[in-house]
Design a protein around this motif. Structure first.
Motif, PDB file in Angstrom:
ATOM      1  N   TYR A  26       0.815  -1.221   0.000  1.00  0.00           N
ATOM      2  CA  TYR A  26       0.000   0.000   0.000  1.00  0.00           C
ATOM      3  C   TYR A  26       0.849   1.272   0.000  1.00  0.00           C
ATOM      4  O   TYR A  26       0.306   2.374  -0.007  1.00  0.00           O
ATOM      5  CB  TYR A  26      -0.926   0.037   1.222  1.00  0.00           C
ATOM      6  CG  TYR A  26      -2.026  -1.004   1.247  1.00  0.00           C
ATOM      7  CD1 TYR A  26      -2.378  -1.729   0.124  1.00  0.00           C
ATOM      8  CD2 TYR A  26      -2.733  -1.245   2.425  1.00  0.00           C
ATOM      9  CE1 TYR A  26      -3.393  -2.676   0.178  1.00  0.00           C
ATOM     10  CE2 TYR A  26      -3.755  -2.183   2.482  1.00  0.00           C
ATOM     11  CZ  TYR A  26      -4.068  -2.898   1.349  1.00  0.00           C
ATOM     12  OH  TYR A  26      -5.077  -3.821   1.415  1.00  0.00           O
ATOM     13  N   VAL A  61       2.862   0.685   8.408  1.00  0.00           N
ATOM     14  CA  VAL A  61       2.242   1.349   9.562  1.00  0.00           C
ATOM     15  C   VAL A  61       2.744   0.694  10.856  1.00  0.00           C
ATOM     16  O   VAL A  61       3.409  -0.342  10.822  1.00  0.00           O
ATOM     17  CB  VAL A  61       0.698   1.331   9.473  1.00  0.00           C
ATOM     18  CG1 VAL A  61       0.228   2.233   8.338  1.00  0.00           C
ATOM     19  CG2 VAL A  61       0.158  -0.073   9.319  1.00  0.00           C
ATOM     20  N   PHE A  63       1.766  -1.145  13.442  1.00  0.00           N
ATOM     21  CA  PHE A  63       1.674  -2.539  13.890  1.00  0.00           C
ATOM     22  C   PHE A  63       2.619  -3.438  13.096  1.00  0.00           C
ATOM     23  O   PHE A  63       3.080  -4.467  13.587  1.00  0.00           O
ATOM     24  CB  PHE A  63       0.219  -3.064  13.833  1.00  0.00           C
ATOM     25  CG  PHE A  63      -0.266  -3.456  12.460  1.00  0.00           C
ATOM     26  CD1 PHE A  63       0.031  -4.689  11.900  1.00  0.00           C
ATOM     27  CD2 PHE A  63      -1.034  -2.578  11.700  1.00  0.00           C
ATOM     28  CE1 PHE A  63      -0.421  -5.051  10.632  1.00  0.00           C
ATOM     29  CE2 PHE A  63      -1.491  -2.924  10.440  1.00  0.00           C
ATOM     30  CZ  PHE A  63      -1.174  -4.159   9.909  1.00  0.00           C
ATOM     31  N   CYS A  86      -2.653   2.340  12.241  1.00  0.00           N
ATOM     32  CA  CYS A  86      -3.752   1.663  11.549  1.00  0.00           C
ATOM     33  C   CYS A  86      -4.990   1.879  12.420  1.00  0.00           C
ATOM     34  O   CYS A  86      -5.068   1.329  13.527  1.00  0.00           O
ATOM     35  CB  CYS A  86      -3.457   0.173  11.399  1.00  0.00           C
ATOM     36  SG  CYS A  86      -4.897  -0.789  10.897  1.00  0.00           S
ATOM     37  N   PRO A  87      -5.948   2.679  11.948  1.00  0.00           N
ATOM     38  CA  PRO A  87      -7.141   2.942  12.762  1.00  0.00           C
ATOM     39  C   PRO A  87      -7.840   1.664  13.217  1.00  0.00           C
ATOM     40  O   PRO A  87      -8.348   1.601  14.337  1.00  0.00           O
ATOM     41  CB  PRO A  87      -8.036   3.759  11.822  1.00  0.00           C
ATOM     42  CG  PRO A  87      -7.094   4.392  10.840  1.00  0.00           C
ATOM     43  CD  PRO A  87      -5.949   3.423  10.682  1.00  0.00           C
ATOM     44  N   MET A  88      -7.834   0.629  12.374  1.00  0.00           N
ATOM     45  CA  MET A  88      -8.502  -0.610  12.790  1.00  0.00           C
ATOM     46  C   MET A  88      -7.777  -1.248  13.978  1.00  0.00           C
ATOM     47  O   MET A  88      -8.424  -1.744  14.906  1.00  0.00           O
ATOM     48  CB  MET A  88      -8.565  -1.610  11.638  1.00  0.00           C
ATOM     49  CG  MET A  88      -9.056  -2.969  12.096  1.00  0.00           C
ATOM     50  SD  MET A  88      -9.672  -4.006  10.800  1.00  0.00           S
ATOM     51  CE  MET A  88      -8.208  -4.412   9.924  1.00  0.00           C
ATOM     52  N   ASN A 114      -3.174  -7.028  12.367  1.00  0.00           N
ATOM     53  CA  ASN A 114      -3.433  -5.583  12.520  1.00  0.00           C
ATOM     54  C   ASN A 114      -3.913  -5.298  13.940  1.00  0.00           C
ATOM     55  O   ASN A 114      -5.066  -4.928  14.177  1.00  0.00           O
ATOM     56  CB  ASN A 114      -4.539  -5.116  11.543  1.00  0.00           C
ATOM     57  CG  ASN A 114      -4.199  -5.331  10.093  1.00  0.00           C
ATOM     58  OD1 ASN A 114      -3.620  -6.353   9.744  1.00  0.00           O
ATOM     59  ND2 ASN A 114      -4.552  -4.384   9.242  1.00  0.00           N
ATOM     60  N   CYS A 171     -11.734  -1.780   8.928  1.00  0.00           N
ATOM     61  CA  CYS A 171     -10.804  -0.907   8.212  1.00  0.00           C
ATOM     62  C   CYS A 171     -11.629   0.177   7.527  1.00  0.00           C
ATOM     63  O   CYS A 171     -12.532  -0.143   6.740  1.00  0.00           O
ATOM     64  CB  CYS A 171     -10.028  -1.717   7.167  1.00  0.00           C
ATOM     65  SG  CYS A 171      -9.242  -0.642   5.949  1.00  0.00           S
ATOM     66  N   ILE A 173     -11.010   2.034   5.162  1.00  0.00           N
ATOM     67  CA  ILE A 173     -10.875   2.061   3.696  1.00  0.00           C
ATOM     68  C   ILE A 173     -11.794   1.003   3.081  1.00  0.00           C
ATOM     69  O   ILE A 173     -12.681   1.287   2.270  1.00  0.00           O
ATOM     70  CB  ILE A 173      -9.420   1.740   3.256  1.00  0.00           C
ATOM     71  CG1 ILE A 173      -8.378   2.450   4.100  1.00  0.00           C
ATOM     72  CG2 ILE A 173      -9.225   1.930   1.757  1.00  0.00           C
ATOM     73  CD1 ILE A 173      -8.502   3.927   4.165  1.00  0.00           C
ATOM     74  N   HIS A 174     -11.588  -0.241   3.506  1.00  0.00           N
ATOM     75  CA  HIS A 174     -12.344  -1.345   2.893  1.00  0.00           C
ATOM     76  C   HIS A 174     -13.819  -1.351   3.309  1.00  0.00           C
ATOM     77  O   HIS A 174     -14.685  -1.725   2.532  1.00  0.00           O
ATOM     78  CB  HIS A 174     -11.704  -2.682   3.275  1.00  0.00           C
ATOM     79  CG  HIS A 174     -10.353  -2.870   2.673  1.00  0.00           C
ATOM     80  ND1 HIS A 174      -9.193  -2.501   3.305  1.00  0.00           N
ATOM     81  CD2 HIS A 174      -9.982  -3.371   1.476  1.00  0.00           C
ATOM     82  CE1 HIS A 174      -8.160  -2.775   2.532  1.00  0.00           C
ATOM     83  NE2 HIS A 174      -8.606  -3.301   1.410  1.00  0.00           N
ATOM     84  N   GLU A 199     -11.293  -7.640   3.935  1.00  0.00           N
ATOM     85  CA  GLU A 199     -11.670  -6.596   4.901  1.00  0.00           C
ATOM     86  C   GLU A 199     -12.889  -5.816   4.423  1.00  0.00           C
ATOM     87  O   GLU A 199     -13.412  -4.969   5.157  1.00  0.00           O
ATOM     88  CB  GLU A 199     -10.499  -5.627   5.129  1.00  0.00           C
ATOM     89  CG  GLU A 199      -9.406  -6.215   5.983  1.00  0.00           C
ATOM     90  CD  GLU A 199      -8.197  -5.302   6.106  1.00  0.00           C
ATOM     91  OE1 GLU A 199      -8.306  -4.108   5.811  1.00  0.00           O
ATOM     92  OE2 GLU A 199      -7.135  -5.799   6.493  1.00  0.00           O
ATOM     93  N   CYS A 259      -5.226   4.448   1.844  1.00  0.00           N
ATOM     94  CA  CYS A 259      -5.056   4.425   3.297  1.00  0.00           C
ATOM     95  C   CYS A 259      -4.210   5.644   3.659  1.00  0.00           C
ATOM     96  O   CYS A 259      -3.027   5.720   3.299  1.00  0.00           O
ATOM     97  CB  CYS A 259      -4.369   3.133   3.732  1.00  0.00           C
ATOM     98  SG  CYS A 259      -3.967   3.150   5.486  1.00  0.00           S
ATOM     99  N   MET A 262      -0.905   4.797   5.380  1.00  0.00           N
ATOM    100  CA  MET A 262       0.093   4.161   4.516  1.00  0.00           C
ATOM    101  C   MET A 262       0.736   5.190   3.589  1.00  0.00           C
ATOM    102  O   MET A 262       1.901   5.075   3.227  1.00  0.00           O
ATOM    103  CB  MET A 262      -0.572   3.076   3.663  1.00  0.00           C
ATOM    104  CG  MET A 262      -0.812   1.805   4.413  1.00  0.00           C
ATOM    105  SD  MET A 262       0.745   0.892   4.570  1.00  0.00           S
ATOM    106  CE  MET A 262       0.155  -0.592   5.371  1.00  0.00           C
TER     107      MET A 262
HETATM  108 FE1  SF4 Z   1      -5.272  -0.306   8.616  1.00  0.00          FE
HETATM  109 FE2  SF4 Z   1      -7.052  -0.286   6.656  1.00  0.00          FE
HETATM  110 FE3  SF4 Z   1      -4.841   1.138   6.415  1.00  0.00          FE
HETATM  111 FE4  SF4 Z   1      -4.765  -1.533   6.303  1.00  0.00          FE
HETATM  112  S1  SF4 Z   1      -5.756  -0.155   4.850  1.00  0.00           S
HETATM  113  S2  SF4 Z   1      -3.381  -0.215   7.424  1.00  0.00           S
HETATM  114  S3  SF4 Z   1      -6.357  -2.064   7.793  1.00  0.00           S
HETATM  115  S4  SF4 Z   1      -6.493   1.441   7.919  1.00  0.00           S
END
Ligand code: SF4
Ligand code: 13P
Length: 302
Positions: A26, A61, A63, A86-88, A114, A171, A173-174, A199, A259, A262
């Motif tokens: 990403y 990111v 994690f 990573c918000p998730m 994640n 997530c 985004i997804h 996701e 993202c 990312m």
């Molecule tokens: Fe987290 Fe979604 Fe970004 Fe992946 S795409 S790093 S799950 S926010």
């Protein structure tokens, strides 16, 4: 410094410091191009566990860099942008998971990679999107809790008829992808196959010709006889898909599928991380040891 000079400097510093650059799919194309290894979260964690470099620069990111540190505690792990998260992963906290475990001591905790190190330390095993299906089969007869992605959790639960509770994370985004996005894309590109990351929501996943992790999606586009795809994941992967299959066409499912975290990393951040050895990721040893167990179990079953 111009771009070419910066790339030369990155390469010089890498040699001088015995460093390796890992980049998730990403990341911006320019970051993927200078990386020693580009891949999905599983592949990059396997590389982190095996490398004999002294420094790992993790273009991804938090994690992901943390996972590298858990697996390779003797290496210096650098995250080029300290605030790239990573918000998730932040949707499940160690305090909430501890409370859940106290109330549900019989549930095996399966943690998506994640997650923070603290959450991994409270979990029985980790999975990524590319090994979740393989690993979950080992737990078919157990009572499970899957944290934190409700969409991937729902997908696994349905497919393998699991006794599994699912944490309400997602997530951003997804989770925003909809059937309307797909209808619009299909109308525009009627001959394209639809491929998606798990996701995304289950109603959308049900419509896919192929479901997979970023690496799974990439491999599918390389191996498939089809030559046109609507891609339901973050748009960084399109760069690698185009490099690998220059004669195939790729359309992102919805514009702006990026993202934010990312995309914070720029070439200059990678250069500065290497030059100044800045933004080192640390994990307290007591947490690392417990998190290692969950990750190690995952790598052995992958
Ligand atoms: Fe987290 Fe979604 Fe970004 Fe992946 S795409 S790093 S799950 S926010
Ligand atoms: P992968 O496991 O496919 O690399 O996915 C990581 C991720 O953050 C997806 O949003």
């Amino acid at each position: 410094m111009d771009k070419q000079k910066m790339i030369e400097e990155i390469n010089r510093l890498k040699k001088e410091k015995n460093a390796v650059i890992l980049a998730h799919y990403y990341q911006e194309g320019s970051i993927q191009d200078i990386a020693d290894y580009t891949g999905d979260s599983l592949y990059l964690s396997q590389i982190a566990a095996e490398t004999d470099a002294d420094i790992i620069v993790f273009a991804g990111v938090h994690f992901m860099a943390e996972t590298a540190k858990i697996l390779s505690p003797d290496k210096k792990v650098l995250l080029p942008v300290a605030e790239a998260g990573c918000p998730m992963a932040d949707m499940v906290t160690d305090i909430r998971l501890t409370n859940y475990k106290a109330k549900n001591p019989d549930r095996v905790i399966v943690a998506y990679v994640n997650t923070t190190a603290k959450v991994k330390a409270l979990s029985d095993i980790c999975v990524t999107s590319s090994n979740a299906e393989k690993i979950i089969k080992h737990y078919k007869n157990d009572k499970l809790m899957y944290v934190p992605d409700k969409n991937l959790g729902a997908y696994l639960k349905e497919k393998y008829e699991l006794d599994m509770e699912v944490w309400p994370g997602f997530c951003c985004i997804h989770n925003d992808l909809t059937l309307e996005h797909l209808a619009t894309a299909k109308a525009k590109y009627p001959n394209a196959q639809f491929i998606v990351h798990p996701e995304a929501k289950l109603d959308l996943v049900h419509k896919a010709d192929f479901i997979g992790s970023t690496k799974g999606l990439l491999n599918y586009t390389i191996e498939s006889d089809h030559d046109e795809f609507i891609v339901g994941t973050e748009d960084g992967i399109i760069h690698t898909m185009e490099v690998n299959s220059p004669n195939k066409k790729f359309h992102i499912l919805s514009d702006g599928l990026k993202c934010y975290d990312m995309k914070l990393t720029r070439l200059e951040d990678v250069y500065l991380a290497l030059r100044d050895e800045q933004f080192e990721v640390e994990v307290p040893e007591d947490i690392r040891l417990k998190a290692f167990e969950a990750l190690d179990k995952m790598l052995k079953l992958s």
